[in-house]
Design a protein around this motif. Structure first.
Motif, PDB file in Angstrom:
ATOM      1  N   ILE A  63     -10.241  18.124  -0.089  1.00 34.04           N
ATOM      2  CA  ILE A  63      -9.760  16.734  -0.218  1.00 34.04           C
ATOM      3  C   ILE A  63      -8.303  16.598   0.247  1.00 34.04           C
ATOM      4  O   ILE A  63      -8.000  15.691   1.037  1.00 34.04           O
ATOM      5  CB  ILE A  63      -9.989  16.204  -1.649  1.00 34.04           C
ATOM      6  CG1 ILE A  63     -11.502  16.070  -1.888  1.00 34.04           C
ATOM      7  CG2 ILE A  63      -9.286  14.860  -1.871  1.00 34.04           C
ATOM      8  CD1 ILE A  63     -11.909  15.567  -3.265  1.00 34.04           C
ATOM      9  N   PRO A  64      -7.384  17.490  -0.169  1.00 33.75           N
ATOM     10  CA  PRO A  64      -6.001  17.337   0.332  1.00 33.75           C
ATOM     11  C   PRO A  64      -5.904  17.439   1.857  1.00 33.75           C
ATOM     12  O   PRO A  64      -5.176  16.676   2.494  1.00 33.75           O
ATOM     13  CB  PRO A  64      -5.245  18.498  -0.321  1.00 33.75           C
ATOM     14  CG  PRO A  64      -6.104  18.969  -1.440  1.00 33.75           C
ATOM     15  CD  PRO A  64      -7.506  18.565  -1.175  1.00 33.75           C
ATOM     16  N   ILE A  65      -6.690  18.362   2.455  1.00 35.01           N
ATOM     17  CA  ILE A  65      -6.615  18.494   3.921  1.00 35.01           C
ATOM     18  C   ILE A  65      -7.285  17.299   4.596  1.00 35.01           C
ATOM     19  O   ILE A  65      -6.833  16.819   5.638  1.00 35.01           O
ATOM     20  CB  ILE A  65      -7.214  19.839   4.396  1.00 35.01           C
ATOM     21  CG1 ILE A  65      -6.299  20.983   3.923  1.00 35.01           C
ATOM     22  CG2 ILE A  65      -7.379  19.871   5.920  1.00 35.01           C
ATOM     23  CD1 ILE A  65      -6.705  22.355   4.377  1.00 35.01           C
ATOM     24  N   ALA A 259      -6.130   7.958   0.065  1.00 32.90           N
ATOM     25  CA  ALA A 259      -6.595   8.810  -1.030  1.00 32.90           C
ATOM     26  C   ALA A 259      -7.944   8.331  -1.540  1.00 32.90           C
ATOM     27  O   ALA A 259      -8.898   9.107  -1.657  1.00 32.90           O
ATOM     28  CB  ALA A 259      -5.566   8.828  -2.148  1.00 32.90           C
ATOM     29  N   ARG A 260      -8.028   7.035  -1.829  1.00 32.22           N
ATOM     30  CA  ARG A 260      -9.260   6.536  -2.434  1.00 32.22           C
ATOM     31  C   ARG A 260     -10.460   6.673  -1.501  1.00 32.22           C
ATOM     32  O   ARG A 260     -11.530   7.129  -1.892  1.00 32.22           O
ATOM     33  CB  ARG A 260      -9.083   5.084  -2.869  1.00 32.22           C
ATOM     34  CG  ARG A 260      -9.247   4.967  -4.380  1.00 32.22           C
ATOM     35  CD  ARG A 260      -9.096   3.558  -4.857  1.00 32.22           C
ATOM     36  NE  ARG A 260      -7.721   3.095  -4.748  1.00 32.22           N
ATOM     37  CZ  ARG A 260      -7.388   1.808  -4.670  1.00 32.22           C
ATOM     38  NH1 ARG A 260      -8.326   0.882  -4.618  1.00 32.22           N
ATOM     39  NH2 ARG A 260      -6.122   1.454  -4.633  1.00 32.22           N
ATOM     40  N   ASP A 434       5.198   7.225   3.658  1.00 30.95           N
ATOM     41  CA  ASP A 434       4.970   5.936   4.276  1.00 30.95           C
ATOM     42  C   ASP A 434       3.487   5.739   4.581  1.00 30.95           C
ATOM     43  O   ASP A 434       2.892   4.698   4.311  1.00 30.95           O
ATOM     44  CB  ASP A 434       5.819   5.918   5.567  1.00 30.95           C
ATOM     45  CG  ASP A 434       5.493   4.725   6.413  1.00 30.95           C
ATOM     46  OD1 ASP A 434       5.442   3.628   5.831  1.00 30.95           O
ATOM     47  OD2 ASP A 434       5.292   4.883   7.637  1.00 30.95           O
ATOM     48  N   GLU A 435       2.856   6.775   5.099  1.00 32.40           N
ATOM     49  CA  GLU A 435       1.457   6.663   5.522  1.00 32.40           C
ATOM     50  C   GLU A 435       0.510   6.610   4.340  1.00 32.40           C
ATOM     51  O   GLU A 435      -0.471   5.873   4.339  1.00 32.40           O
ATOM     52  CB  GLU A 435       1.137   7.848   6.438  1.00 32.40           C
ATOM     53  CG  GLU A 435       0.037   7.637   7.440  1.00 32.40           C
ATOM     54  CD  GLU A 435       0.301   6.481   8.387  1.00 32.40           C
ATOM     55  OE1 GLU A 435      -0.581   5.621   8.460  1.00 32.40           O
ATOM     56  OE2 GLU A 435       1.376   6.420   9.032  1.00 32.40           O
ATOM     57  N   LEU A 436       0.785   7.393   3.309  1.00 38.05           N
ATOM     58  CA  LEU A 436      -0.158   7.468   2.187  1.00 38.05           C
ATOM     59  C   LEU A 436       0.025   6.335   1.191  1.00 38.05           C
ATOM     60  O   LEU A 436      -0.921   5.933   0.511  1.00 38.05           O
ATOM     61  CB  LEU A 436      -0.026   8.802   1.459  1.00 38.05           C
ATOM     62  CG  LEU A 436      -0.555  10.018   2.216  1.00 38.05           C
ATOM     63  CD1 LEU A 436      -0.432  11.263   1.363  1.00 38.05           C
ATOM     64  CD2 LEU A 436      -2.004   9.816   2.625  1.00 38.05           C
ATOM     65  N   ALA A 437       1.262   5.841   1.075  1.00 35.03           N
ATOM     66  CA  ALA A 437       1.573   4.734   0.160  1.00 35.03           C
ATOM     67  C   ALA A 437       0.986   4.952  -1.243  1.00 35.03           C
ATOM     68  O   ALA A 437       0.320   4.088  -1.795  1.00 35.03           O
ATOM     69  CB  ALA A 437       1.077   3.404   0.740  1.00 35.03           C
ATOM     70  N   LEU A 438       1.230   6.146  -1.784  1.00 34.76           N
ATOM     71  CA  LEU A 438       0.753   6.450  -3.141  1.00 34.76           C
ATOM     72  C   LEU A 438       1.891   6.251  -4.134  1.00 34.76           C
ATOM     73  O   LEU A 438       3.059   6.246  -3.746  1.00 34.76           O
ATOM     74  CB  LEU A 438       0.332   7.918  -3.214  1.00 34.76           C
ATOM     75  CG  LEU A 438      -1.005   8.294  -2.593  1.00 34.76           C
ATOM     76  CD1 LEU A 438      -1.144   9.809  -2.553  1.00 34.76           C
ATOM     77  CD2 LEU A 438      -2.153   7.687  -3.386  1.00 34.76           C
TER      78      LEU A 438
END
Ligand code: PFF
Length: 476
Positions: A63-65, A259-260, A434-438
């Motif tokens: 999942i992280p990769i 992520a979701r 910036d890209e993940l916006a978590l």
């Protein structure tokens, strides 16, 4: 997601694109890897312990990769080679990172070469199911039908050709729309039949044996290489390490949560694989079959289950048709990166690029076809000579075994490792944020796992494998 009237079209666009990405990525992830490869590799590696490590690899490495791949793809909006090069240059790193994309494309060619041959077996089962060929057969008779099929190179070539022609035809036209529809309707239907099969195996006395085999670790059957096989399985099943998911990352608009969406895809993929295992192993034990019999496992067990179902021939036919579609949506994602590279970078005509790549894959696939008949007795053992030390890379493997081992267990994890190192150590933290916006907490968790846990786990598993060969005395 609410806003002024003028924002509505954009929001709608975002929403459909988010779904489009989930569908495309699920189409890539769910395929023969879940239903053909996961059960047979689980069987060869003794069940429970392998499944446990596989699930751990999905969560701690996969999942992280996967998030990193989607992130890179969305940032660059290109094919994997140009994505890696563009981002490396943007982050003031060496343009040689493009080699990660090149290795990924090579892995894709090799994977598709045997994927297509196995998809051919699925196609070959459709008329057999429809014609009730397996009706009333016991396990040994079903096995003999399968053996007759794979012993016949001409028939295998014919089915392999049909599958490759279909894949090339779809990729030549451009993939998005058909793909979305196929996944939206076919995947739930495929899952529905798995549920029916599951309800059937629940009625078997051997259900508990299957359940125990899948979930209770028995380390006596666990082989040293099983850890590597479990990690390779996670990469293979999630379509990671070769740029397929990176390509599809560009489907995802800026506002959508990486992520979701990633978690939805990875969870669906894992559930389908586990479900396939839960269906197949009770059938194996009910019929005194060998769980470690190898690549034919699904083909020798499932017809027995369909035999016992009312309207079994019809449900079985539908199952193999749907599985063929699941295979094609994965095959498309294997062929798309080289085709996109030829189109975007070399300005080739899309149809011509698809035909050329498909032709190369088809030729490579002949090696797999012959591995089950004409070349079945050719088995190779390969040592890697590093001067003072020699490593045994593989022992007694057919051409198909070698290509499968090299791609799933070596090239995909290596590609994933490099992607993790690039995203977590060379890209600026702000670019990732910036890209993940978590939110902070979740970002830190992902960043920590991607920086340390995932790469260290991959390296330890590689080293462990070499060590295992060493301990077994397989190194001179
Ligand atoms: N994930 C696919 C499956 O499980 O069938 C196979 C696959 C597709 C592997 C795309 C790798 C890939 F890039």
């Amino acid at each position: 997601m609410s806003g002024t009237g003028s924002e509505v079209p954009a929001v709608r666009g975002l929403w459909t694109s988010r779904v489009a990405f989930i569908l495309a990525a699920t189409g890539s992830a769910v395929g023969l890897g879940n239903i053909w490869r996961f059960p047979y590799v689980t069987g060869e590696n003794g069940g429970g312990a392998f499944v446990f490590i596989y699930i751990a690899c999905v969560f701690l490495i996969g999942i992280p990769i996967m998030m990193a791949e989607v992130m890179l793809g969305r940032r660059a909006q290109r094919n994997p080679i140009d994505t890696m090069r563009d981002l490396a240059i943007q982050e003031q790193q060496s343009a040689r990172w493009a080699w990660v994309g090149r290795m990924g494309i090579a892995a894709g060619f090799l994977i598709l070469s045997y994927y297509s041959v196995v998809a051919g077996w699925i196609l070959a089962y459709i008329p057999r199911m429809l014609g009730s060929v397996f009706h009333g057969m016991d396990a040994i008779e079903v096995e003999s039908v399968f053996t007759a099929l794979i012993s016949d190179p001409e028939r295998l070539i014919a089915w392999h050709t049909i599958f490759m022609v279909a894949t090339v035809a779809i990729v030549a036209r451009g993939v998005e729309h058909g793909l979305e529809k196929a996944v939206r309707y076919m995947m739930p239907a495929l899952f529905g039949i798995l549920v029916v099969l599951f309800l059937y195996v629940l009625t078997l006395d051997s259900f508990v044996d299957g359940l125990k085999f899948m979930f209770i670790p028995d380390f006596s059957k666990f082989r040293g290489e099983s850890i590597l096989a479990a990690m390779g399985m996670a990469f293979f099943s999630l379509s990671l390490g070769m740029g397929a998911i990176m390509m599809y990352g560009s489907y995802l608009p800026k506002g959508a949560s990486i992520a979701r969406t990633t978690i939805v895809v990875a969870m669906s993929d894992t559930v389908v694989a586990l479900m396939a295992g839960l269906v197949i192993f009770p059938i194996v034990f009910a019929n005194n079959m060998e769980p470690a019999q190898g690549a034919g496992l699904v083909f020798t067990t499932l017809p027995l289950a369909f035999n016992s179902l009312p309207m079994g021939a019809l449900i079985g036919t539908l199952f193999f048709v749907l599985l063929a579609f699941a295979a094609i949506t994965s095959a498309i994602s294997l062929l798309e990166p080289p085709v996109a590279w030829l189109v975007e970078n070399k300005h080739w005509d899309r149809a011509q690029a698809a035909r050329l790549c498909g032709g190369v894959v088809w030729l490579l696939g002949l090696g797999t076809v012959f591995s089950f008949n004409l070349w079945a007795d050719y088995k190779w053992t390969q040592k890697l000579d590093l001067g003072k030390v020699q490593f045994l890379l593989w022992e007694n493997k057919t051409f198909f075994n070698i290509v499968e081992f090299l791609t799933a267990n070596v090239m995909l994890p290596l590609g994933g490792l490099l992607i993790a190192l690039f995203a977590a150590h060379l890209m600026k933290r702000e670019s990732c944020e910036d890209e993940l916006a978590l939110d902070n907490h979740h970002f830190n968790l992902w960043y920590f796992i991607l920086r340390f846990i995932a790469p260290v786990a991959v390296v330890i598993i590689f080293l462990h494998t070499i060590g295992v060969f060493n301990m077994l005395g397989l190194i001179d």
